[in-house]
Scaffold this motif. Structure first.
Motif, PDB file in Angstrom:
ATOM      1  N   LEU A  24       0.711  -1.179   0.085  1.00 26.86           N
ATOM      2  CA  LEU A  24      -0.044  -0.086  -0.040  1.00 26.86           C
ATOM      3  C   LEU A  24       0.761   1.114   0.157  1.00 26.86           C
ATOM      4  N   ASP A  25       0.399   2.224  -0.657  1.00 26.90           N
ATOM      5  CA  ASP A  25       0.971   3.669  -0.544  1.00 26.90           C
ATOM      6  C   ASP A  25       0.596   4.149   0.718  1.00 26.90           C
ATOM      7  N   ASP A  70      -3.099   0.440  -3.247  1.00 30.98           N
ATOM      8  CA  ASP A  70      -1.980   0.166  -4.253  1.00 30.98           C
ATOM      9  C   ASP A  70      -2.715   0.097  -5.547  1.00 30.98           C
TER      10      ASP A  70
END
Length: 376
Positions: free
Chosen positions: A226-227, A233
């Motif tokens: 995940l960002d 993501d």
């Protein structure tokens, strides 16, 4: 081109004969528990709609899928709901397969050629439930992971061959990471419990699916990264765009069926009937615009914001349109058949699908102020 003609043409092109097969049954038959709709969808090859042609599927794009889903919902909202949960899961697999050499292509091939249906066990339809919050946990075991938990409601519970689920992967220190599991539905430890007590959308088979220490092999667990800025993501972003497009198309189609019946009846004044058609078509254009981005490969934070905007706008539009359509159809239409009441009640379910409008309001407000859209 007349109202819904493009949608029915798309449905016939992708799934020849399905409209006729569903049309052989009454709406009540298709909407009741155990109805024939999902079997007809499977028989027509519906499982492979989003699977690329080289793997035995139809290779449908997002614009075609929005139209197909809208058309399907005019025939049976329950079948459209069940199909959407399957298609959302398949769209995620297609996204993974585009950048992977793993098992995804084998699964997609099986989905299309063997007509396997895949349920979606992600966030539940509860106000405030995080769309990425897993409803199941997984802990390390010999040969893979032991997955436990439940998903309710889970459409396709009686017809699923595979389950795609978000899981919290518990590490040795007690922390957890997000994982996506693909689980054969006949695995030991899976059971189904009655849950859906409403007659509305009963044909979607939305009961509770319970997993009790179900062993899932390592290769069937996907670990997205995940960002930290957006909590997303590429897989989750793409999946959320597809999900919002297709669930919006379901209830747009359901509302469209009521308006089609109004047009056929000739009731009400011409200007009002045209206004209702215009409002629904404006929502269809908004969804088509987002779907165009998907088909063009432009899927990211902006397209997710656009998908949510189109979804919530559609949600408000169909409530207004359905109220007017029911009023114009009149009391006799309402009391002489269960169809009008069933269709009118069904559209309200759009508000229950995650992510909820209120839970994403702050994220959209921040996005329009120049910050990335963040989804919890």
């Amino acid at each position: 081109m007349k109202f819904l003609e493009a949608e029915y043409d798309t449905l016939e092109a992708l799934l020849p004969g399905l409209r006729k097969a569903l049309g052989a049954h009454s709406l009540s038959e298709l909407e009741e528990r155990g109805g024939p709709g999902i079997a007809a969808f499977r028989e027509a090859g519906g499982a492979g709609l989003l699977v690329p042609a080289e793997h035995g599927g139809a290779g449908a794009g997002a614009r075609d899928m929005v139209r197909c889903t809208r058309a399907l919902a005019t025939l049976s909202p329950s079948v459209a709901v069940a199909a959407t949960m399957h298609n959302f899961s398949v769209a995620s697999l297609v996204t993974l397969a585009a950048t992977s050499t793993g098992f995804e292509w084998l699964l997609l091939d099986a989905v299309a050629r063997d007509r396997r249906m895949m349920s979606s066990a992600f966030a539940e339809g509860r106000t405030g439930q995080g769309v990425l919050t897993p409803t199941m946990t997984a802990r390390r075991a010999e040969g893979g992971w032991l997955v436990s938990g439940s998903k309710k409601p889970c459409s396709l519970s009686a017809s699923m061959d595979l389950i795609s689920a978000s899981v919290a992967l518990i590490d040795e220190d007690g922390g957890s990471d997000l994982g996506i599991a693909v689980i054969p539905a006949d695995s030991p430890g899976i059971s189904i419990r009655p849950f859906w007590n409403s007659t509305v959308l009963a044909g979607a088979e939305s009961d509770e699916v319970v997993l009790d220490d179900v062993l899932v092999a390592d290769e069937l667990i996907i670990k997205p990264v995940l960002d930290p800025e957006t909590n997303l993501d590429e897989l989750n972003t793409t999946g959320l765009v597809w999900f919002n497009l297709l669930v919006s198309a379901i209830y747009l189609g359901t509302a469209s069926e009521l308006v089609a019946r109004l047009l056929a009846s000739g009731r009400g004044d011409t200007a009002t009937r045209v206004d209702l058609v215009t409002d629904l078509e404006a929502s269809a254009f908004a969804l088509d615009r987002v779907a165009w981005d998907v088909d063009s490969g432009r899927v990211g934070n902006d397209s997710l914001a656009n998908a949510l905007t189109a979804r919530y706008s559609t949600q408000r539009t169909i409530r207004r349109v359905v109220g007017d359509a029911v009023e114009l159809l009149g009391g006799m239409a309402f009391v002489s058949s269960p169809d009008v009441a069933r269709l009118a009640a069904s559209v309200h379910a759009l508000a229950f699908h995650p992510p909820g409008r209120m839970s994403t309001a702050e994220g959209l407000a921040q996005y329009h102020a120049g910050h990335p859209l963040r989804i919890e």
